[in-house]
Write a protein that holds these residues in place. Structure first.
Motif, PDB file in Angstrom:
ATOM      1  N   SER A  54     -11.148  20.359  26.313  1.00 41.30           N
ATOM      2  CA  SER A  54     -10.388  20.759  25.442  1.00 41.30           C
ATOM      3  C   SER A  54      -9.064  20.711  23.631  1.00 41.30           C
ATOM      4  O   SER A  54      -9.075  19.433  23.905  1.00 41.30           O
ATOM      5  N   PHE A  55      -8.867  21.936  23.274  1.00 47.26           N
ATOM      6  CA  PHE A  55      -8.107  21.410  22.203  1.00 47.26           C
ATOM      7  C   PHE A  55      -7.299  22.232  21.612  1.00 47.26           C
ATOM      8  O   PHE A  55      -8.571  23.346  21.298  1.00 47.26           O
ATOM      9  N   LYS A  56      -6.203  22.276  21.639  1.00 48.94           N
ATOM     10  CA  LYS A  56      -5.091  23.343  21.182  1.00 48.94           C
ATOM     11  C   LYS A  56      -4.083  22.092  20.336  1.00 48.94           C
ATOM     12  O   LYS A  56      -3.490  21.494  20.349  1.00 48.94           O
ATOM     13  N   PHE A  61      -8.156  16.658  24.599  1.00 50.52           N
ATOM     14  CA  PHE A  61      -8.932  15.437  25.446  1.00 50.52           C
ATOM     15  C   PHE A  61     -10.180  15.634  25.235  1.00 50.52           C
ATOM     16  O   PHE A  61     -11.127  16.928  25.206  1.00 50.52           O
ATOM     17  N   VAL A  62     -10.991  14.008  25.637  1.00 47.67           N
ATOM     18  CA  VAL A  62     -12.276  14.913  25.728  1.00 47.67           C
ATOM     19  C   VAL A  62     -12.888  13.532  26.687  1.00 47.67           C
ATOM     20  O   VAL A  62     -11.864  12.794  27.024  1.00 47.67           O
ATOM     21  N   ASN A  63     -13.571  14.192  27.828  1.00 44.52           N
ATOM     22  CA  ASN A  63     -14.469  13.812  28.388  1.00 44.52           C
ATOM     23  C   ASN A  63     -16.059  12.732  27.727  1.00 44.52           C
ATOM     24  O   ASN A  63     -16.459  13.082  26.720  1.00 44.52           O
ATOM     25  N   PHE A  72      -7.230  10.769  25.622  1.00 42.86           N
ATOM     26  CA  PHE A  72      -7.154  12.191  24.352  1.00 42.86           C
ATOM     27  C   PHE A  72      -7.287  11.747  22.952  1.00 42.86           C
ATOM     28  O   PHE A  72      -8.034  11.111  22.936  1.00 42.86           O
ATOM     29  N   ILE A  73      -7.416  12.700  22.329  1.00 40.52           N
ATOM     30  CA  ILE A  73      -7.863  12.825  20.914  1.00 40.52           C
ATOM     31  C   ILE A  73      -6.378  13.751  20.283  1.00 40.52           C
ATOM     32  O   ILE A  73      -6.011  14.565  20.493  1.00 40.52           O
ATOM     33  N   GLY A  83      -9.121  21.611  12.608  1.00 42.68           N
ATOM     34  CA  GLY A  83      -9.702  23.220  12.895  1.00 42.68           C
ATOM     35  C   GLY A  83     -11.459  23.334  12.761  1.00 42.68           C
ATOM     36  O   GLY A  83     -11.686  24.850  12.579  1.00 42.68           O
ATOM     37  N   ILE A  84     -11.984  22.218  13.689  1.00 43.60           N
ATOM     38  CA  ILE A  84     -13.689  21.880  13.490  1.00 43.60           C
ATOM     39  C   ILE A  84     -14.144  21.710  14.986  1.00 43.60           C
ATOM     40  O   ILE A  84     -15.056  22.180  15.471  1.00 43.60           O
ATOM     41  N   LEU A  85     -12.891  22.018  15.905  1.00 44.47           N
ATOM     42  CA  LEU A  85     -13.414  21.773  17.487  1.00 44.47           C
ATOM     43  C   LEU A  85     -12.774  22.219  18.135  1.00 44.47           C
ATOM     44  O   LEU A  85     -11.956  23.081  18.091  1.00 44.47           O
TER      45      LEU A  85
END
Length: 124
Positions: A54-56, A61-63, A72-73, A83-85
């Motif tokens: 998810s990314f907001k 978060f990355v898995n 965490f990212i 703006g790209i993820l």
């Protein structure tokens, strides 16, 4: 009767104190797990492939199949990602552990269509 009442109050006081201790949030072993082999922090410095869970806004978060749980990212450590993820995107990243012991994805590169050639430059 007075002795019986006093004894009863003492027992309740002792039981209440014992109950208070049993609710203590200091049980860190179950929270962190006993085996550190699948924790992201154990891979500090390694290049890992994964996907965006998810990314907001400025963070997410990355898995990865390389570790258990979420990592965490944030844009503070990865300003190039503004703006790209989005969820499901394939990424390559390094794992960094900060002074507080928390792991974070850094040097994140999107492996989405069209970005493969750019992302491939840093691969070894």
């Amino acid at each position: 009767q007075g002795v019986g009442v006093t004894g009863h109050l003492n027992m309740m006081g002792t039981a209440a104190a014992g109950t208070g201790r049993s609710r203590s949030p200091r049980v860190s072993a179950s929270r962190t797990g006993g085996d550190t082999g699948r924790q992201a922090a154990s891979l500090a410095g390694a290049a890992v492939m994964g996907w965006i869970k998810s990314f907001k806004g400025d963070w997410g978060f990355v898995n990865s199949q390389s570790f258990d749980g979420d990592l965490f990212i944030g844009l503070r450590s990865n300003p190039q990602l503004q703006g790209i993820l989005s969820a499901g995107d394939q990424v390559m990243f390094q794992i960094s552990v900060g002074p507080g012991g928390k792991a974070e994805a850094i040097n994140v590169q999107s492996l989405a269509a069209g970005a493969g050639a750019v992302a491939g430059v840093g691969l070894q």
